[in-house]
Design an enzyme around this catalytic site. Sequence first.
Site, PDB file in Angstrom:
ATOM      1  N   LYS A 131       0.849  -1.192   0.000  1.00  0.00           N
ATOM      2  CA  LYS A 131       0.000   0.000   0.000  1.00  0.00           C
ATOM      3  C   LYS A 131       0.888   1.248   0.000  1.00  0.00           C
ATOM      4  O   LYS A 131       1.891   1.313   0.702  1.00  0.00           O
ATOM      5  CB  LYS A 131      -0.886   0.013   1.249  1.00  0.00           C
ATOM      6  CG  LYS A 131      -1.810  -1.167   1.399  1.00  0.00           C
ATOM      7  CD  LYS A 131      -3.077  -1.019   0.629  1.00  0.00           C
ATOM      8  CE  LYS A 131      -3.920   0.113   1.178  1.00  0.00           C
ATOM      9  NZ  LYS A 131      -5.077   0.388   0.335  1.00  0.00           N
ATOM     10  N   SER A 132       0.454   2.262  -0.740  1.00  0.00           N
ATOM     11  CA  SER A 132       1.237   3.491  -0.850  1.00  0.00           C
ATOM     12  C   SER A 132       1.342   4.218   0.492  1.00  0.00           C
ATOM     13  O   SER A 132       2.356   4.866   0.771  1.00  0.00           O
ATOM     14  CB  SER A 132       0.652   4.420  -1.909  1.00  0.00           C
ATOM     15  OG  SER A 132      -0.661   4.801  -1.572  1.00  0.00           O
ATOM     16  N   THR A 133       0.330   4.097   1.345  1.00  0.00           N
ATOM     17  CA  THR A 133       0.380   4.750   2.655  1.00  0.00           C
ATOM     18  C   THR A 133       1.594   4.272   3.441  1.00  0.00           C
ATOM     19  O   THR A 133       2.308   5.079   4.052  1.00  0.00           O
ATOM     20  CB  THR A 133      -0.915   4.467   3.443  1.00  0.00           C
ATOM     21  OG1 THR A 133      -2.024   4.959   2.691  1.00  0.00           O
ATOM     22  CG2 THR A 133      -0.892   5.106   4.819  1.00  0.00           C
ATOM     23  N   ALA A 170       4.283   2.570   2.022  1.00  0.00           N
ATOM     24  CA  ALA A 170       5.482   2.796   1.205  1.00  0.00           C
ATOM     25  C   ALA A 170       6.008   4.219   1.379  1.00  0.00           C
ATOM     26  O   ALA A 170       7.223   4.439   1.425  1.00  0.00           O
ATOM     27  CB  ALA A 170       5.185   2.511  -0.262  1.00  0.00           C
ATOM     28  N   GLU A 172       5.810 -10.270   4.187  1.00  0.00           N
ATOM     29  CA  GLU A 172       7.147  -9.839   4.583  1.00  0.00           C
ATOM     30  C   GLU A 172       7.140  -8.322   4.651  1.00  0.00           C
ATOM     31  O   GLU A 172       6.915  -7.666   3.640  1.00  0.00           O
ATOM     32  CB  GLU A 172       8.187 -10.337   3.582  1.00  0.00           C
ATOM     33  CG  GLU A 172       8.233 -11.853   3.447  1.00  0.00           C
ATOM     34  CD  GLU A 172       7.353 -12.416   2.331  1.00  0.00           C
ATOM     35  OE1 GLU A 172       6.988 -11.666   1.407  1.00  0.00           O
ATOM     36  OE2 GLU A 172       7.019 -13.607   2.392  1.00  0.00           O
TER      37      GLU A 172
END
Length: 184
Positions: A107-109, A111, A133
């Site tokens: 998820k970009s949140t 990342a 992971e």
Amino acid sequence: MGLCSDRWITRMAREHGMIDPFEDRQVRQGVISYGVSSYGYDMRVASEYRIFTNVLSSIVDPKQFDPKSFVEFEGDVCIVPPNSFALARSVEYFRIPRNVLTLTVGKSTYARCGIITNVTPFEPEWEGYVTLEISNTTPLPAKIYSNEGIAQVVFFTGDEEPDVSYGDKKGKYQGQHGVTLPRI
């Protein structure tokens, strides 16, 4: 090979149990989103974790993995130490059809906070809870929120079924429950 839409994902989850439990809309209010989206499914991370520790000065060896390399943790929030790593599992149980392969992206949140989630493809006829992971690439402790979104699964249908599926070869991670450590 075709990319599968929300309609296909919803039909397969409802009629064939492909995702269980299945959230038929994207839940977003006050949480890191999860549920079906236009061309994917945002799976959640369960409250069960294995956090890397080096208290015993272990060496990580995928052929002779020492379970003492991890500390087991269960809770609503998991703190991954700086520049460290944790394993977790999905809330959802997946049953992949014979003509489908998935790819999963974080998820970009997370990342954008330096938290990277890696998951290998779900092969045709693989089933189980997903072992996630989670890497904290920052020099700061990082929070992971249990029962909220962690990664998006994208489904692709093949033009024809494979000769041998993951189920046929009785893959070593078939039907896994809980956080599953490396196997040879």
